[in-house]
Design a protein around this motif. Structure first.
Motif, short mmCIF file in Angstrom:
data_model
loop_
_atom_site.label_atom_id
_atom_site.label_comp_id
_atom_site.label_asym_id
_atom_site.label_seq_id
_atom_site.Cartn_x
_atom_site.Cartn_y
_atom_site.Cartn_z
N PRO A 27 0.84 -1.19 0.00
CA PRO A 27 0.00 0.00 0.00
C PRO A 27 0.88 1.24 0.00
N PRO A 28 0.43 2.31 -0.64
CA PRO A 28 1.25 3.52 -0.66
C PRO A 28 1.24 4.20 0.71
N PHE A 29 2.28 4.95 0.96
CA PHE A 29 2.29 5.79 2.15
C PHE A 29 1.36 6.94 1.82
N GLN A 30 0.41 7.22 2.68
CA GLN A 30 -0.58 8.23 2.36
C GLN A 30 -1.11 8.91 3.61
N ILE A 43 -2.86 12.67 -0.04
CA ILE A 43 -1.56 12.74 -0.69
C ILE A 43 -0.82 11.43 -0.46
N ARG A 44 0.10 11.13 -1.37
CA ARG A 44 0.86 9.90 -1.28
C ARG A 44 2.33 10.20 -1.48
N PRO A 99 3.76 12.49 -9.10
CA PRO A 99 3.40 11.28 -9.87
C PRO A 99 2.77 10.18 -9.02
N GLN A 100 3.21 10.03 -7.77
CA GLN A 100 2.63 8.97 -6.94
C GLN A 100 1.18 9.27 -6.56
N ASP A 101 0.78 10.55 -6.54
CA ASP A 101 -0.62 10.90 -6.26
C ASP A 101 -1.52 10.39 -7.38
N SER A 102 -1.12 10.64 -8.61
CA SER A 102 -1.96 10.24 -9.74
C SER A 102 -1.82 8.76 -10.07
N ALA A 103 -0.64 8.18 -9.88
CA ALA A 103 -0.44 6.77 -10.22
C ALA A 103 -1.35 5.87 -9.40
#
Length: 136
Positions: A27-30, A43-44, A99-103
């Motif tokens: 999971p992304p850091f968010q 946000i990520r 980029p990580q926000d949209s990816a």
């Protein structure tokens, strides 16, 4: 008929591998940014520290932005920086779409910026006050 069955089996195997690979992604850091119980954006980042620092910066910017009693929807706009779109409120930078926000949302930074701009335009004029916001 035999070729159709083989094709269905291959498609099924390919789909199961895709789903398995997607399920195994970490999971992304968010962090979801919220003010007064109103969620703004999520946000990520590449690390929890990255996300925490970014959130603190955005909250600091929001404190100044929300203190403006003349804030209106039309004041929130997108500017293309050298590589990523950035959301501004009047002449103040609020957030850069990384980029990580949209990816994570399977979209492009430009489209993610549009989504966030609309969200900010809907919520920030309502939240504006003379008091700085507090994190929730």
């Amino acid at each position: 008929m035999r070729n159709q069955i083989a094709a269905y089996v291959l498609v099924g195997v390919a789909l199961s591998h895709c789903l398995l690979a997607h399920a195994q992604l970490p999971p992304p850091f968010q962090q979801t940014l919220a003010i007064g119980g109103t969620e703004l954006i999520t946000i990520r980042g590449r690390s929890q520290e990255d996300v925490r620092v970014r959130a603190d910066i955005i909250y600091a910017r929001l404190a100044w932005i929300l203190a403006d009693s003349t804030l209106a929807r039309r004041d929130i706009w997108i500017k293309m920086t050298t590589s990523e779109p950035a959301i501004y409120v009047k002449d103040k930078l609020l957030v850069t779409v990384m980029p990580q926000d949209s990816a994570y949302n399977e979209t492009t930074p430009d489209k993610q910026a549009q989504i966030w701009r609309i969200r900010f335009a809907e919520t920030l004029p309502i939240l504006k006050s003379a008091d700085p916001p507090t994190k929730t």
